[in-house]
Design a protein around this motif. Structure first.
Motif, PDB file in Angstrom:
ATOM      1  N   THR A  19       5.974 -16.178  -2.667  1.00 20.52           N
ATOM      2  CA  THR A  19       5.978 -17.523  -3.245  1.00 20.52           C
ATOM      3  C   THR A  19       5.261 -17.420  -4.598  1.00 20.52           C
ATOM      4  OG1 THR A  19       3.908 -18.075  -2.121  1.00 20.52           O
ATOM      5  CG2 THR A  19       5.957 -18.665  -0.992  1.00 20.52           C
ATOM      6  N   THR A  20       5.248 -18.536  -5.339  1.00 15.95           N
ATOM      7  CA  THR A  20       4.671 -18.525  -6.690  1.00 15.95           C
ATOM      8  C   THR A  20       3.281 -17.905  -6.718  1.00 15.95           C
ATOM      9  OG1 THR A  20       5.859 -20.576  -7.121  1.00 15.95           O
ATOM     10  CG2 THR A  20       4.097 -20.004  -8.663  1.00 15.95           C
ATOM     11  N   LYS A  21       3.088 -16.982  -7.638  1.00 16.07           N
ATOM     12  CA  LYS A  21       1.808 -16.296  -7.835  1.00 16.07           C
ATOM     13  C   LYS A  21       1.389 -15.438  -6.645  1.00 16.07           C
ATOM     14  CE  LYS A  21       0.057 -19.474 -11.339  1.00 16.07           C
ATOM     15  NZ  LYS A  21      -1.075 -20.161 -11.921  1.00 16.07           N
ATOM     16  N   ASP A  22       2.301 -15.217  -5.700  1.00 14.04           N
ATOM     17  CA  ASP A  22       1.995 -14.314  -4.582  1.00 14.04           C
ATOM     18  C   ASP A  22       3.245 -13.479  -4.273  1.00 14.04           C
ATOM     19  OD1 ASP A  22       0.741 -13.068  -2.431  1.00 14.04           O
ATOM     20  OD2 ASP A  22       1.304 -14.674  -1.021  1.00 14.04           O
ATOM     21  N   PRO A  23       3.551 -12.541  -5.190  1.00 13.50           N
ATOM     22  CA  PRO A  23       4.785 -11.755  -5.021  1.00 13.50           C
ATOM     23  C   PRO A  23       4.751 -10.888  -3.762  1.00 13.50           C
ATOM     24  CG  PRO A  23       3.346 -10.779  -6.685  1.00 13.50           C
ATOM     25  CD  PRO A  23       2.751 -12.105  -6.329  1.00 13.50           C
ATOM     26  N   GLY A  24       5.956 -10.602  -3.232  1.00  9.83           N
ATOM     27  CA  GLY A  24       6.070  -9.723  -2.082  1.00  9.83           C
ATOM     28  C   GLY A  24       5.889  -8.277  -2.497  1.00  9.83           C
ATOM     29  N   PRO A  25       6.022  -7.303  -1.628  1.00 14.69           N
ATOM     30  CA  PRO A  25       6.387  -7.489  -0.219  1.00 14.69           C
ATOM     31  C   PRO A  25       5.220  -7.995   0.645  1.00 14.69           C
ATOM     32  CG  PRO A  25       5.891  -5.187  -0.638  1.00 14.69           C
ATOM     33  CD  PRO A  25       5.790  -5.896  -1.959  1.00 14.69           C
ATOM     34  N   TRP A  26       5.613  -8.388   1.834  1.00 15.16           N
ATOM     35  CA  TRP A  26       4.652  -8.928   2.786  1.00 15.16           C
ATOM     36  C   TRP A  26       3.574  -7.908   3.124  1.00 15.16           C
ATOM     37  CZ3 TRP A  26       2.894 -13.265   4.391  1.00 15.16           C
ATOM     38  CH2 TRP A  26       2.150 -13.333   5.569  1.00 15.16           C
ATOM     39  N   GLN A  27       2.304  -8.383   3.144  1.00 15.98           N
ATOM     40  CA  GLN A  27       1.176  -7.489   3.413  1.00 15.98           C
ATOM     41  C   GLN A  27       0.607  -7.659   4.812  1.00 15.98           C
ATOM     42  OE1 GLN A  27      -0.044  -5.217   1.321  1.00 15.98           O
ATOM     43  NE2 GLN A  27       1.441  -5.714  -0.261  1.00 15.98           N
ATOM     44  N   GLY A  28       0.696  -8.874   5.328  1.00 21.08           N
ATOM     45  CA  GLY A  28       0.124  -9.121   6.653  1.00 21.08           C
ATOM     46  C   GLY A  28      -1.344  -9.506   6.620  1.00 21.08           C
ATOM     47  N   GLU A  29      -2.022  -9.159   5.556  1.00 19.39           N
ATOM     48  CA  GLU A  29      -3.448  -9.493   5.380  1.00 19.39           C
ATOM     49  C   GLU A  29      -3.663  -9.826   3.911  1.00 19.39           C
ATOM     50  OE1 GLU A  29      -6.064  -9.521   7.602  1.00 19.39           O
ATOM     51  OE2 GLU A  29      -4.727  -9.039   9.278  1.00 19.39           O
ATOM     52  N   GLN A  30      -4.845 -10.343   3.589  1.00 24.80           N
ATOM     53  CA  GLN A  30      -5.124 -10.613   2.182  1.00 24.80           C
ATOM     54  C   GLN A  30      -5.385  -9.298   1.461  1.00 24.80           C
ATOM     55  OE1 GLN A  30      -7.905 -14.182   2.222  1.00 24.80           O
ATOM     56  NE2 GLN A  30      -6.230 -14.626   0.831  1.00 24.80           N
ATOM     57  N   ARG A  31      -4.656  -9.120   0.363  1.00 27.29           N
ATOM     58  CA  ARG A  31      -4.725  -7.863  -0.368  1.00 27.29           C
ATOM     59  C   ARG A  31      -6.145  -7.468  -0.749  1.00 27.29           C
ATOM     60  NH1 ARG A  31      -0.852 -10.625  -3.217  1.00 27.29           N
ATOM     61  NH2 ARG A  31       1.292  -9.868  -3.093  1.00 27.29           N
ATOM     62  N   ASN A  32      -6.534  -6.282  -0.328  1.00 27.87           N
ATOM     63  CA  ASN A  32      -7.766  -5.636  -0.801  1.00 27.87           C
ATOM     64  C   ASN A  32      -9.067  -6.348  -0.443  1.00 27.87           C
ATOM     65  OD1 ASN A  32      -7.018  -3.198  -2.153  1.00 27.87           O
ATOM     66  ND2 ASN A  32      -6.045  -4.450  -3.747  1.00 27.87           N
ATOM     67  N   MET A  33      -8.973  -7.408   0.327  1.00 24.28           N
ATOM     68  CA  MET A  33     -10.200  -8.162   0.608  1.00 24.28           C
ATOM     69  C   MET A  33     -10.919  -7.603   1.836  1.00 24.28           C
ATOM     70  SD  MET A  33     -10.608 -10.333  -1.770  1.00 24.28           S
ATOM     71  CE  MET A  33     -12.020 -11.189  -1.056  1.00 24.28           C
ATOM     72  N   TRP A  34     -12.176  -7.283   1.699  1.00 24.33           N
ATOM     73  CA  TRP A  34     -13.087  -6.927   2.794  1.00 24.33           C
ATOM     74  C   TRP A  34     -12.706  -5.649   3.522  1.00 24.33           C
ATOM     75  CZ3 TRP A  34     -10.506 -11.916   3.543  1.00 24.33           C
ATOM     76  CH2 TRP A  34     -11.122 -12.960   2.853  1.00 24.33           C
ATOM     77  N   LYS A  35     -11.910  -4.803   2.885  1.00 20.01           N
ATOM     78  CA  LYS A  35     -11.374  -3.636   3.575  1.00 20.01           C
ATOM     79  C   LYS A  35     -11.167  -2.501   2.584  1.00 20.01           C
ATOM     80  CE  LYS A  35      -6.560  -5.155   3.254  1.00 20.01           C
ATOM     81  NZ  LYS A  35      -5.329  -5.246   4.026  1.00 20.01           N
ATOM     82  N   PRO A  36     -10.906  -1.305   3.086  1.00 18.66           N
ATOM     83  CA  PRO A  36     -10.787  -0.171   2.169  1.00 18.66           C
ATOM     84  C   PRO A  36      -9.668  -0.397   1.154  1.00 18.66           C
ATOM     85  CG  PRO A  36     -10.896   0.575   4.447  1.00 18.66           C
ATOM     86  CD  PRO A  36     -10.734  -0.918   4.492  1.00 18.66           C
ATOM     87  N   THR A  37      -9.915   0.092  -0.064  1.00 23.00           N
ATOM     88  CA  THR A  37      -8.897  -0.014  -1.122  1.00 23.00           C
ATOM     89  C   THR A  37      -8.456   1.403  -1.494  1.00 23.00           C
ATOM     90  OG1 THR A  37     -10.483   0.177  -2.935  1.00 23.00           O
ATOM     91  CG2 THR A  37     -10.134  -2.020  -2.018  1.00 23.00           C
ATOM     92  N   GLN A  38      -7.529   1.477  -2.419  1.00 24.00           N
ATOM     93  CA  GLN A  38      -7.057   2.791  -2.863  1.00 24.00           C
ATOM     94  C   GLN A  38      -8.136   3.524  -3.659  1.00 24.00           C
ATOM     95  OE1 GLN A  38      -4.395   4.416  -2.002  1.00 24.00           O
ATOM     96  NE2 GLN A  38      -3.069   2.856  -1.077  1.00 24.00           N
ATOM     97  N   GLN A  39      -9.147   2.819  -4.090  1.00 26.31           N
ATOM     98  CA  GLN A  39     -10.278   3.494  -4.746  1.00 26.31           C
ATOM     99  C   GLN A  39     -11.377   3.698  -3.713  1.00 26.31           C
ATOM    100  OE1 GLN A  39     -11.173   4.917  -7.854  1.00 26.31           O
ATOM    101  NE2 GLN A  39     -12.834   5.532  -6.483  1.00 26.31           N
ATOM    102  N   GLU A  40     -11.646   4.939  -3.415  1.00 24.61           N
ATOM    103  CA  GLU A  40     -12.697   5.257  -2.458  1.00 24.61           C
ATOM    104  C   GLU A  40     -13.996   4.549  -2.842  1.00 24.61           C
ATOM    105  OE1 GLU A  40     -13.215   9.484  -2.112  1.00 24.61           O
ATOM    106  OE2 GLU A  40     -14.968   9.229  -0.812  1.00 24.61           O
ATOM    107  N   ALA A  41     -14.678   4.009  -1.837  1.00 19.07           N
ATOM    108  CA  ALA A  41     -16.027   3.441  -2.007  1.00 19.07           C
ATOM    109  C   ALA A  41     -16.068   2.198  -2.897  1.00 19.07           C
ATOM    110  CB  ALA A  41     -17.004   4.493  -2.540  1.00 19.07           C
ATOM    111  N   LEU A  42     -14.902   1.584  -3.134  1.00 20.82           N
ATOM    112  CA  LEU A  42     -14.871   0.312  -3.875  1.00 20.82           C
ATOM    113  C   LEU A  42     -14.329  -0.782  -2.962  1.00 20.82           C
ATOM    114  CD1 LEU A  42     -15.213  -1.279  -6.548  1.00 20.82           C
ATOM    115  CD2 LEU A  42     -12.829  -0.680  -7.064  1.00 20.82           C
ATOM    116  N   TRP A  43     -15.033  -1.892  -2.920  1.00 17.15           N
ATOM    117  CA  TRP A  43     -14.709  -2.989  -2.003  1.00 17.15           C
ATOM    118  C   TRP A  43     -14.722  -4.326  -2.728  1.00 17.15           C
ATOM    119  CZ3 TRP A  43     -14.357  -1.112   3.147  1.00 17.15           C
ATOM    120  CH2 TRP A  43     -14.869   0.172   3.347  1.00 17.15           C
ATOM    121  N   PHE A  44     -13.923  -5.250  -2.223  1.00 17.65           N
ATOM    122  CA  PHE A  44     -13.918  -6.614  -2.761  1.00 17.65           C
ATOM    123  C   PHE A  44     -14.351  -7.590  -1.673  1.00 17.65           C
ATOM    124  CE2 PHE A  44     -11.129  -4.254  -5.476  1.00 17.65           C
ATOM    125  CZ  PHE A  44     -11.379  -4.750  -6.755  1.00 17.65           C
TER     126      PHE A  44
END
Lengths: 630, 630
Positions: free
Chosen positions: B565-590
């Protein structure tokens, strides 16, 4: 809810043995009806008698030996009456104007050892109350043995909490809206200049703060003043090793309990920071750096004239009510001794002791053998000072862990929390035990403690320490209520005395020399430091200082029960003298005690002040006569 | 406990109709067994399959359309898998190392509309978890429809709370004891000089503070840094009429709930003071007045090098983990427009708006039509400014009272509290609703709201306001989760627009002149003040600023679900992107979000960091691929 009843029963089972021994055999009869039925029958009869204003009939529902403790619901006083005659006297004077009714049992009554306990709610003409009754069988009938009635809110003046909490913002659009910050600022600026506080609370320790929070909630214009630069300094400025000797479950303030990671025994600086935050969060009008220099009451004007210095500048306030919350530990007793002027070392009262840092390797003499003396001796020893304690009279000691477990565990502990005993319930259970027989509940607990820590007491005795269990063996809490002194909750320092690491001397101090303390038997104790851990005076000393000796004498001694034991002369009062209730001086009140008392009794004091502010009649039953001037 | 289940059922009854409509008829079959029996049977089968490591059998216990949301218990990730295939995939990769077991139903399951809901506890090899399952009948068998598993503590690393709270003092006598204050001071002095924080949290708003409190409790050496002079300034410095738009029950921080006299909608200065007290009470290591100037990660050293300015002086820190808690509302979007350099009046982003005081009688143009725009327009109007709102795209509006009642009331309200829905339970119920179908739960609620406030929406439409209900009619909360913008919770200002008190213009802004805003259609709006209420960028903009564009791109867009939907392009993630969980950058968290999310998700982020600090293996299942760089 059942769980909490179980706990209550357990508590009573421990404590009741001795008390029931005083009752006639006929009181304990086989039980035909269920606890629920018996409690309902009793309340039906009681309410009917009250509705009919039949004082005799109501009084006849009390056992021959019985106690009704009322916290302002009927009496606008904190008062305990005894036996059917006492009940008749209280009701005779109060039942018409109180118009009590709607007694409702709020959870399933429980029964143990022939005693049925029931929690209940009720109403009066002006308010809503809660209570706890213990019923026994006497002559085949159910009678009240102990009866507690407490007021918790005034009708039409309910506190804005929970469902009634403020909205915080007025939705909509309004010209010239003021924000919360602006409102707070306007209030700060006007208080004491264009507006007067209805209540002035002198002293901003836990007592003044708890009361300030309640008055704020109740919408009574109030001001708390304190001489220290910041809230919490009352604790912050004390000796650095100080931690609370009461455990966290006993210490919650109203409205905002400590979080569940709070330490069992709060370090003084941590509790100080909490009190400071509390003042802010609860929006308590509070003037730091403010000392009261004098106060006088005009009966004609119905107001006080109070002179203060706020940050060094004089201010005059005209409150209607004056509360002295300057604390049991507010006014130091410093003995006057020959030679104090020539002594070359440091000397100060325990309340002014800075802690041990400067005294490593020094010879330190601590005069006294109660809580502060032990704490200070221990901290000095830990910092490699050479320490001597001067014991002038015997002291009662219990080990902290033992006291927590046996003395408080059923009401104030993680165990109690797990069993559903909320802080409020624990407070009411405690309040429901009549002072007249409280020592009988206490004695068996201290017998258990003596047994558990037998080795410890033997070690103390071998070291020559004068130890006692209170004159009737009732231990620490009774000493606290009767005289507020004479004990130590051992958190470690008693073993130092037992093992001779802290030296022990006995007797009264005769004089000081340039470099020693000399006892009456001639013993000379070389000293670089003398600490007077010699306690505090009666709170009406504050009235003498701030108001006049005349008013102090009119009010009389504050604290104590009239137990006719050391430092608590008779006659029997039934309640703590002058605390949290009307005194012989109109519009003058005393508030204080430990955190438990500050929390619980601030409610009744706040409601008394609220009622007066709201113009609700508050005729006082049983205003206390004065027997001792200080 | 029953009560809370009832509430949960009520909540589901409202929301489920539409969802169940998607299931095949065979899913809803007559129920022969009790809810308790069905839940027990299901858990027995599930646990047995897990014990046998029989992934196929375990997956077969899930309905054809089903959702398993795991918050770090199995996956060391926040992840949702769908249908038996998804379950098999998750279990195939995690069941051996997780070694789950001891599933225990913790209160009587409840049933409504053919769905059995059951709360449960379980254990893994390293920790203890809680969960909530919804069971349905499918093909004559009981299958899981939604399944939530969450970790709440690590074995051997339980938090010191309640029974395990610290004692606060070590009883006994010890040479060179240090006090609480001395320990705190030593810690303050060494942190960042002789000792390094394991975790550096950048940003000390509610998010950073909630995380800081949890890390402190878990004993992870951490430091929260923030650019403002005092904790709470993040709120304090915003426009003066600001009050929280979320109600108090939704806003509690961990460990220390607001007292029950707290206003429903907290004024910004009050919440600011609370946050400041909270930092103090929870003993969170916190550097105010500190800005991060750069950060870089060394994979070889396994640590960050972070350059900061603390009170203007440079400091270098070397944390192992870096958390950006700079907030969804941290990085302002300010449009670049021709003429901004010649405009003579005031212009600023909404986050820098000082409030209305200086603008009485002035012509104010507010660009934007979401929360901040409405709040600012309202406050300006209240202070007699001439106000025009520029609406660039459609906005979703719901009235605050309606949203509280219909949208939140069953979980976060006094009604919920009275029904036994604790904050923790409400959070878990909310977390148990799969994002994939959450909009279906939401749509009927917003249909109710549209009906209730029909007149209001008609007034808005007549005023020409562009209103929407979200692309699929799912309303405010989905807009928040998908894009974090596009809505206003009406606390009064919408009526000003509806009634023309605040003027409305439409379209994009073309440029500014010396004294006006010019729209693309040529409309000229005379202005003394321009406020850009134009929102905030993706949080990985912070990573670009503080670390590098390369790392920002590697991490990709932060926030949103991939709903297409507007300002939230797909594909479907199932969770909020990058929030409170491991990211592609080791040791970096949001970390971030509203107070609810800061409270709830800080637990899982803190446990992920704790496990790494404690050396517990944390193999991540389903690390999110990156599809959008910002």
């Amino acid at each position: 809810m059942w769980l909490s009843c179980n706990t209550l029963q357990r508590f009573l089972t421990v404590a009741l043995g001795c008390v029931l021994g005083h009752m006639t055999d006929s009181m304990i009869a086989p039980i035909a009806q269920s606890a629920q039925q018996r409690a309902e029958t009793w309340f039906d009869g009681f309410e009917e008698a009250l509705r009919a204003r039949d004082v005799r009939r109501a009084a006849a529902l009390f056992a021959a030996t019985s106690y009704w403790r009322d916290l302002i619901a009927f009496s606008w006083n904190l008062t305990t009456v005894e036996n059917p005659d006492g009940v008749a006297d209280l009701l005779g004077e109060t039942v018409d104007r109180t118009a009590p009714g709607r007694f409702t049992i709020t959870e399933p009554p429980e029964e143990a050892d022939g005693v049925v306990t029931a929690w209940f709610h009720f109403e009066t003409a002006v308010g809503r109350g809660k209570g706890l009754v213990r019923l026994v069988e006497e002559g085949g009938e159910t009678k009240a043995w102990t009866f507690l009635t407490t007021l918790y809110e005034l009708k039409g003046h309910e506190e804005p909490r929970g469902w009634m909490r403020p909205k915080g913002v007025t939705h909509g659009a309004f010209k010239d809206r003021t924000t919360w910050r602006e409102q707070r600022r306007q209030e700060d600026e006007s208080l004491g200049s264009t507006t007067q506080p209805y209540v002035l609370v002198v002293g901003g320790g836990q007592g003044g703060i708890a009361l300030g929070a309640r008055l704020r909630q109740l919408g009574v214009p109030s001001l708390v003043v304190d001489k220290h630069p910041r809230p919490g300094d009352q604790w912050r400025n004390r000796y650095k090793s100080l931690c609370l000797h009461d455990p966290v479950w006993y210490d919650h303030l109203p409205y905002m309990p400590f979080p569940d990671n709070w330490p069992v025994f709060s370090p003084k600086d941590k509790i100080a920071d909490w009190l400071e935050s509390y003042v802010n969060v609860m929006e308590i009008p509070y003037w730091s750096g403010t000392e009261v220099t004098s106060a006088s009451y005009s009966a004609e004007a119905g107001e006080w004239t109070v002179q203060l210095e706020r940050d060094g500048r004089p201010v005059t306030l005209r409150p209607t009510q004056l509360v002295l919350a300057t604390g049991m530990s507010g006014k130091p007793n410093v003995p006057e001794l020959p030679g104090q002027d020539v002594f070359r070392g440091d000397q100060h009262h325990s309340s002014a002791h800075p802690g041990p840092d400067a005294y490593a390797g020094k010879r330190c003499v601590v005069i006294g053998s109660n809580n502060s003396a032990f704490d200070i001796c221990g901290a000095l020893w830990e910092h490699d000072a050479d320490v001597t304690m001067v014991q002038r009279s015997s002291t009662h000691i219990v080990k902290s862990d033992t006291l927590m477990d046996i003395g408080l565990g059923d009401l104030y502990s993680e165990r109690a929390v797990a069993a559903g005993v909320t802080t409020e319930k624990a407070d009411l259970i405690f309040a429901s035990l009549p002072y007249r027989i409280m020592h009988e509940f206490q004695i068996p607990l201290y017998e258990q403690m003596a047994e558990r820590d037998k080795d410890f007491y033997e070690r103390l005795a071998r070291a020559g320490f004068w130890h006692d269990w209170g004159e009737d063996g009732s231990g620490l809490f009774m000493k606290y209520l009767r005289r507020g002194s004479g004990y130590y909750i051992d958190v470690g320092s008693a073993e130092l005395v037992a093992h001779g690491e802290v030296k022990l001397a006995h007797g009264q101090v005769a004089r000081l020399t340039e470099d020693a303390v000399v006892l009456e038997d001639g013993t000379e104790l070389p000293a670089d430091l003398v600490v007077y851990a010699t306690g505090y005076g009666s709170m009406n000393g504050w009235a003498a200082d701030l108001i006049s000796q005349e008013v102090a004498d009119k009010v009389g001694k504050v604290w104590g029960l009239g137990s006719d034991t050391t430092k608590d002369p008779g006659p029997w009062q039934g309640e703590q003298r002058n605390m949290w209730k009307p005194t012989q001086q109109e519009a003058l009140w005393f508030h204080g005690g430990n955190l438990h008392q500050s929390r619980h009794y601030s409610l009744y004091l706040a409601l008394q002040l609220k009622a007066r502010h709201a113009g609700i009649p508050t005729p006082v039953y049983g205003l206390q006569p004065v027997h001792h001037t200080g």
